[in-house]
Design a protein around this motif. Structure first.
Motif, short mmCIF file in Angstrom:
data_model
loop_
_atom_site.label_atom_id
_atom_site.label_comp_id
_atom_site.label_asym_id
_atom_site.label_seq_id
_atom_site.Cartn_x
_atom_site.Cartn_y
_atom_site.Cartn_z
N THR A 2 -7.80 3.40 -3.29
CA THR A 2 -6.57 3.80 -3.30
C THR A 2 -5.67 2.62 -2.98
OG1 THR A 2 -6.58 4.25 -1.01
CG2 THR A 2 -7.21 6.13 -2.61
N LEU A 3 -4.20 2.77 -3.01
CA LEU A 3 -3.40 1.83 -3.07
C LEU A 3 -3.46 1.50 -1.33
CD1 LEU A 3 -1.44 0.21 -4.38
CD2 LEU A 3 0.30 2.04 -4.00
N SER A 4 -3.67 2.35 -0.48
CA SER A 4 -3.67 1.94 0.76
C SER A 4 -4.93 1.24 1.31
CB SER A 4 -3.84 3.14 1.84
OG SER A 4 -5.04 3.74 1.44
N GLN A 5 -5.91 0.73 0.42
CA GLN A 5 -6.99 -0.08 0.44
C GLN A 5 -6.66 -1.55 0.01
OE1 GLN A 5 -9.78 2.64 -1.40
NE2 GLN A 5 -10.76 2.98 0.50
N LEU A 6 -5.75 -1.80 -0.79
CA LEU A 6 -5.35 -2.96 -1.40
C LEU A 6 -5.21 -4.12 -0.37
CD1 LEU A 6 -5.14 -4.15 -4.33
CD2 LEU A 6 -2.54 -3.55 -3.86
N THR A 7 -5.75 -5.40 -0.38
CA THR A 7 -5.44 -6.45 0.40
C THR A 7 -4.61 -7.31 -0.17
OG1 THR A 7 -7.28 -7.64 -0.44
CG2 THR A 7 -7.78 -6.13 1.32
N ARG A 8 -3.89 -8.13 0.75
CA ARG A 8 -2.78 -9.10 0.06
C ARG A 8 -3.40 -10.07 -1.05
NH1 ARG A 8 1.07 -12.21 3.68
NH2 ARG A 8 2.15 -12.16 1.88
N THR A 9 -4.59 -10.44 -1.28
CA THR A 9 -5.27 -11.16 -2.07
C THR A 9 -5.48 -10.42 -3.32
OG1 THR A 9 -7.56 -10.92 -1.37
CG2 THR A 9 -6.24 -12.89 -0.24
N GLN A 10 -5.25 -9.09 -3.46
CA GLN A 10 -5.65 -8.60 -4.67
C GLN A 10 -4.40 -7.89 -5.45
OE1 GLN A 10 -7.81 -5.54 -2.63
NE2 GLN A 10 -10.00 -6.19 -3.29
N LEU A 34 1.60 4.98 -14.03
CA LEU A 34 0.34 4.66 -14.62
C LEU A 34 0.23 3.24 -15.58
CD1 LEU A 34 -0.97 8.16 -15.72
CD2 LEU A 34 -1.30 7.20 -13.89
N LYS A 35 -0.45 2.62 -15.44
CA LYS A 35 -0.98 1.15 -15.85
C LYS A 35 0.01 0.10 -15.43
CE LYS A 35 -2.89 3.29 -19.90
NZ LYS A 35 -2.90 3.44 -21.37
N THR A 36 0.60 0.34 -14.23
CA THR A 36 1.73 -0.63 -13.69
C THR A 36 1.11 -1.54 -12.88
OG1 THR A 36 3.54 0.71 -13.96
CG2 THR A 36 3.90 -0.99 -12.43
N GLU A 37 1.29 -2.80 -12.95
CA GLU A 37 0.50 -3.83 -12.22
C GLU A 37 1.41 -3.85 -10.78
OE1 GLU A 37 -0.41 -8.45 -12.07
OE2 GLU A 37 -1.01 -7.38 -13.58
N ILE A 38 0.54 -3.85 -9.56
CA ILE A 38 0.85 -3.75 -8.35
C ILE A 38 0.15 -4.67 -7.41
CG2 ILE A 38 -0.25 -1.90 -7.71
CD1 ILE A 38 2.01 -0.73 -6.36
N SER A 39 0.65 -5.17 -6.26
CA SER A 39 0.18 -6.15 -5.38
C SER A 39 0.69 -5.76 -3.93
CB SER A 39 0.26 -7.47 -5.52
OG SER A 39 1.65 -8.16 -5.57
N LEU A 40 0.02 -6.00 -2.83
CA LEU A 40 0.44 -5.61 -1.45
C LEU A 40 1.35 -6.69 -1.03
CD1 LEU A 40 0.34 -3.85 1.19
CD2 LEU A 40 -1.65 -5.14 1.60
N ALA A 41 2.39 -6.54 -0.50
CA ALA A 41 3.39 -7.46 0.11
C ALA A 41 3.25 -7.68 1.61
CB ALA A 41 4.83 -7.34 -0.42
N HIS A 42 3.07 -6.34 2.14
CA HIS A 42 3.28 -6.46 3.60
C HIS A 42 2.55 -5.15 4.08
CE1 HIS A 42 4.36 -7.40 7.68
NE2 HIS A 42 4.98 -6.55 7.75
N LYS A 43 1.97 -5.37 5.30
CA LYS A 43 1.57 -4.23 5.78
C LYS A 43 2.22 -4.29 7.43
CE LYS A 43 -3.10 -2.51 4.27
NZ LYS A 43 -4.37 -2.51 4.80
N ALA A 44 2.72 -3.34 7.66
CA ALA A 44 3.44 -3.14 9.13
C ALA A 44 2.14 -2.57 10.15
CB ALA A 44 4.51 -2.08 9.05
N PHE A 46 0.53 -0.88 13.26
CA PHE A 46 0.46 0.53 14.04
C PHE A 46 0.56 1.71 12.91
CE2 PHE A 46 2.30 -2.46 17.17
CZ PHE A 46 1.33 -2.50 18.13
N ASN A 47 0.12 1.48 11.88
CA ASN A 47 0.01 2.52 10.78
C ASN A 47 1.36 2.56 9.93
OD1 ASN A 47 -1.44 4.05 9.08
ND2 ASN A 47 -1.33 5.80 10.06
N GLY A 48 2.25 1.44 10.14
CA GLY A 48 3.71 1.68 9.57
C GLY A 48 3.75 1.69 8.06
N PRO A 49 4.84 1.47 7.41
CA PRO A 49 4.94 1.38 5.93
C PRO A 49 3.98 0.17 5.21
CG PRO A 49 6.96 1.27 6.98
CD PRO A 49 6.01 1.37 8.22
N LEU A 50 3.74 0.39 4.09
CA LEU A 50 3.17 -0.83 3.30
C LEU A 50 4.28 -1.10 2.31
CD1 LEU A 50 -0.20 1.24 2.36
CD2 LEU A 50 0.36 -0.55 4.43
#
Length: 74
Positions: A2-10, A34-44, A46-50
């Protein structure tokens, strides 16, 4: 995965969206299609927004919503 498991290098492609129609339509309006490319920019802390890079911009999601979006690593 899932999107919540994405790391910054992926980078990933969105494969599934939530089953809730109202939530899915709001996500599609924001560019989470669907089929949109996405990457993680920042994880706040204390379980804050991604924050995600999507269509040349940053968009934030709550972790509970990110857990409902299925992805495939590129």
């Amino acid at each position: 995965m899932t999107l919540s498991q994405l790391t910054r290098t992926q980078r990933a492609v969105i494969r599934t969206l939530p089953t809730n129609f109202d939530l899915t339509s709001k996500l599609i309006e924001q560019g989470f299609a669907l089929k949109t490319e996405i990457s993680l920019a920042h994880k706040a802390p204390f379980n804050g927004p991604l924050a995600f890079h999507l269509h040349g911009t940053k968009i934030c999601l709550a972790p509970s919503i990110a857990q409902q979006i299925g992805i495939e690593i590129v």
